[in-house]
Design a protein around this motif. Structure first.
Motif, mmCIF file in Angstrom:
data_model
loop_
_atom_site.group_PDB
_atom_site.id
_atom_site.type_symbol
_atom_site.label_atom_id
_atom_site.label_comp_id
_atom_site.label_asym_id
_atom_site.label_seq_id
_atom_site.Cartn_x
_atom_site.Cartn_y
_atom_site.Cartn_z
ATOM 1 N N ALA A 8 -8.171 13.546 -4.031
ATOM 2 C CA ALA A 8 -7.431 13.766 -2.790
ATOM 3 C C ALA A 8 -6.639 12.523 -2.419
ATOM 4 O O ALA A 8 -7.008 11.407 -2.749
ATOM 5 C CB ALA A 8 -8.391 14.115 -1.665
ATOM 6 N N LEU A 9 -5.559 12.749 -1.735
ATOM 7 C CA LEU A 9 -4.740 11.671 -1.201
ATOM 8 C C LEU A 9 -4.915 11.693 0.306
ATOM 9 O O LEU A 9 -4.735 12.735 0.935
ATOM 10 C CB LEU A 9 -3.281 11.897 -1.582
ATOM 11 C CG LEU A 9 -2.298 10.817 -1.176
ATOM 12 C CD1 LEU A 9 -2.570 9.531 -1.954
ATOM 13 C CD2 LEU A 9 -0.885 11.290 -1.439
ATOM 14 N N TYR A 10 -5.297 10.566 0.893
ATOM 15 C CA TYR A 10 -5.500 10.472 2.335
ATOM 16 C C TYR A 10 -4.348 9.694 2.940
ATOM 17 O O TYR A 10 -3.987 8.637 2.464
ATOM 18 C CB TYR A 10 -6.828 9.781 2.650
ATOM 19 C CG TYR A 10 -8.006 10.627 2.267
ATOM 20 C CD1 TYR A 10 -8.510 10.570 0.976
ATOM 21 C CD2 TYR A 10 -8.576 11.509 3.165
ATOM 22 C CE1 TYR A 10 -9.572 11.374 0.603
ATOM 23 C CE2 TYR A 10 -9.642 12.302 2.796
ATOM 24 C CZ TYR A 10 -10.133 12.238 1.525
ATOM 25 O OH TYR A 10 -11.178 13.032 1.150
ATOM 26 N N LEU A 33 -5.586 18.176 8.299
ATOM 27 C CA LEU A 33 -6.375 17.080 8.827
ATOM 28 C C LEU A 33 -7.575 16.896 7.908
ATOM 29 O O LEU A 33 -8.111 17.857 7.366
ATOM 30 C CB LEU A 33 -6.827 17.388 10.251
ATOM 31 C CG LEU A 33 -5.715 17.347 11.300
ATOM 32 C CD1 LEU A 33 -6.213 17.932 12.612
ATOM 33 C CD2 LEU A 33 -5.230 15.927 11.501
ATOM 34 N N ALA A 34 -7.993 15.666 7.726
ATOM 35 C CA ALA A 34 -8.976 15.336 6.692
ATOM 36 C C ALA A 34 -10.360 15.924 6.942
ATOM 37 O O ALA A 34 -10.890 15.848 8.046
ATOM 38 C CB ALA A 34 -9.095 13.826 6.555
ATOM 39 N N SER A 35 -10.914 16.493 5.891
ATOM 40 C CA SER A 35 -12.336 16.826 5.847
ATOM 41 C C SER A 35 -13.001 15.744 5.004
ATOM 42 O O SER A 35 -12.425 15.254 4.043
ATOM 43 C CB SER A 35 -12.551 18.211 5.222
ATOM 44 O OG SER A 35 -12.008 18.275 3.925
ATOM 45 N N ILE A 36 -14.198 15.372 5.402
ATOM 46 C CA ILE A 36 -14.914 14.293 4.712
ATOM 47 C C ILE A 36 -16.257 14.832 4.271
ATOM 48 O O ILE A 36 -17.004 15.390 5.072
ATOM 49 C CB ILE A 36 -15.052 13.064 5.633
ATOM 50 C CG1 ILE A 36 -13.647 12.533 5.945
ATOM 51 C CG2 ILE A 36 -15.939 12.012 4.994
ATOM 52 C CD1 ILE A 36 -13.599 11.281 6.746
ATOM 53 N N ASN A 42 -15.988 8.611 3.557
ATOM 54 C CA ASN A 42 -15.946 8.174 4.950
ATOM 55 C C ASN A 42 -15.643 6.671 5.036
ATOM 56 O O ASN A 42 -14.790 6.238 5.808
ATOM 57 C CB ASN A 42 -17.271 8.493 5.643
ATOM 58 C CG ASN A 42 -17.156 8.454 7.142
ATOM 59 O OD1 ASN A 42 -16.556 9.341 7.746
ATOM 60 N ND2 ASN A 42 -17.724 7.423 7.745
ATOM 61 N N LYS A 43 -16.340 5.879 4.224
ATOM 62 C CA LYS A 43 -16.100 4.426 4.207
ATOM 63 C C LYS A 43 -14.677 4.125 3.755
ATOM 64 O O LYS A 43 -14.026 3.227 4.293
ATOM 65 C CB LYS A 43 -17.097 3.739 3.274
ATOM 66 C CG LYS A 43 -18.492 3.653 3.814
ATOM 67 C CD LYS A 43 -19.415 2.977 2.810
ATOM 68 C CE LYS A 43 -20.832 2.941 3.293
ATOM 69 N NZ LYS A 43 -21.750 2.359 2.300
ATOM 70 N N TYR A 44 -14.211 4.847 2.768
ATOM 71 C CA TYR A 44 -12.868 4.646 2.242
ATOM 72 C C TYR A 44 -11.814 4.911 3.321
ATOM 73 O O TYR A 44 -10.927 4.088 3.552
ATOM 74 C CB TYR A 44 -12.645 5.558 1.039
ATOM 75 C CG TYR A 44 -11.243 5.535 0.523
ATOM 76 C CD1 TYR A 44 -10.793 4.503 -0.297
ATOM 77 C CD2 TYR A 44 -10.341 6.537 0.862
ATOM 78 C CE1 TYR A 44 -9.496 4.475 -0.757
ATOM 79 C CE2 TYR A 44 -9.047 6.523 0.400
ATOM 80 C CZ TYR A 44 -8.616 5.492 -0.404
ATOM 81 O OH TYR A 44 -7.334 5.462 -0.857
ATOM 82 N N VAL A 45 -11.905 6.057 3.983
ATOM 83 C CA VAL A 45 -10.930 6.406 5.019
ATOM 84 C C VAL A 45 -10.967 5.383 6.149
ATOM 85 O O VAL A 45 -9.931 4.927 6.629
ATOM 86 C CB VAL A 45 -11.174 7.834 5.542
ATOM 87 C CG1 VAL A 45 -10.355 8.116 6.792
ATOM 88 C CG2 VAL A 45 -10.847 8.856 4.451
ATOM 89 N N ASN A 46 -12.158 4.981 6.562
ATOM 90 C CA ASN A 46 -12.266 3.969 7.614
ATOM 91 C C ASN A 46 -11.635 2.653 7.172
ATOM 92 O O ASN A 46 -10.893 2.021 7.928
ATOM 93 C CB ASN A 46 -13.733 3.760 7.988
ATOM 94 C CG ASN A 46 -13.886 2.888 9.198
ATOM 95 O OD1 ASN A 46 -13.342 3.179 10.253
ATOM 96 N ND2 ASN A 46 -14.634 1.808 9.058
ATOM 97 N N VAL A 100 -13.307 16.268 16.203
ATOM 98 C CA VAL A 100 -14.031 15.127 15.644
ATOM 99 C C VAL A 100 -13.072 13.970 15.412
ATOM 100 O O VAL A 100 -12.018 14.127 14.801
ATOM 101 C CB VAL A 100 -14.722 15.517 14.315
ATOM 102 C CG1 VAL A 100 -15.439 14.317 13.707
ATOM 103 C CG2 VAL A 100 -15.695 16.666 14.547
ATOM 104 N N GLN A 101 -13.461 12.808 15.902
ATOM 105 C CA GLN A 101 -12.693 11.594 15.684
ATOM 106 C C GLN A 101 -13.574 10.569 14.990
ATOM 107 O O GLN A 101 -14.785 10.573 15.142
ATOM 108 C CB GLN A 101 -12.169 11.034 17.009
ATOM 109 C CG GLN A 101 -13.277 10.610 17.956
ATOM 110 C CD GLN A 101 -12.770 10.223 19.327
ATOM 111 O OE1 GLN A 101 -11.603 10.377 19.644
ATOM 112 N NE2 GLN A 101 -13.657 9.712 20.164
ATOM 113 N N MET A 102 -12.933 9.705 14.207
ATOM 114 C CA MET A 102 -13.635 8.608 13.553
ATOM 115 C C MET A 102 -13.409 7.349 14.389
ATOM 116 O O MET A 102 -12.277 7.042 14.756
ATOM 117 C CB MET A 102 -13.086 8.385 12.139
ATOM 118 C CG MET A 102 -13.740 7.214 11.417
ATOM 119 S SD MET A 102 -13.052 6.944 9.769
ATOM 120 C CE MET A 102 -13.884 8.238 8.864
#
Length: 125
Positions: A8-10, A33-36, A42-46, A100-102
């Motif tokens: 996937a590309l984020y 919108l991203a599903s994790i 999760n760590k990568y997107v953050n 949901v927000q990160m």
């Protein structure tokens, strides 16, 4: 700004929009919108969000809960098989519709908020 993780590309959008605008912007790029689904993603997107904006605070993901439901769903229809709620997150007590927000300042923990609030957002392409 696109970054690849797995297949996937984020894309972390630094502009701020409410839910309907975010979903439309992702669809224009053939995404959602991203599903994790894993701690690694999760760590990568953050990390990507903080890399491009060290002041990043919160970004929308593609998770939502319909009004009067206790279950969450991903906007892309994928299985809800991972979650990263903060220890103090009170999502079970509310019957309101929630998105949901990160929280980037809390190491990528998830929080709920009214879907009408403005945030940056993460697309999964």
């Amino acid at each position: 700004m696109g970054n690849r993780q797995s297949n996937a590309l984020y894309d972390i959008a630094l502009d701020v929009e409410v839910l309907n605008g975010k979903a439309d912007a992702c669809k224009k790029s053939n995404g959602h919108l991203a599903s994790i689904h894993t701690e690694d993603i999760n760590k990568y997107v953050n990390g990507v969000a903080l890399h491009y904006n060290s002041n990043a605070y919160r970004s929308w993901l593609g998770g939502y809960r319909p009004e009067n439901s206790h279950d969450f769903y991903w906007i892309d229809g994928s299985k809800w098989d991972y979650q990263r709620w903060g220890l103090t997150e009170n999502w079970k007590k509310s019957n309101r519709d929630s998105c949901v927000q990160m929280n980037h300042r809390k190491k990528g923990v998830w929080e709920v908020a009214f879907c009408s609030e403005s945030r940056s957002y993460v697309c999964k392409l």
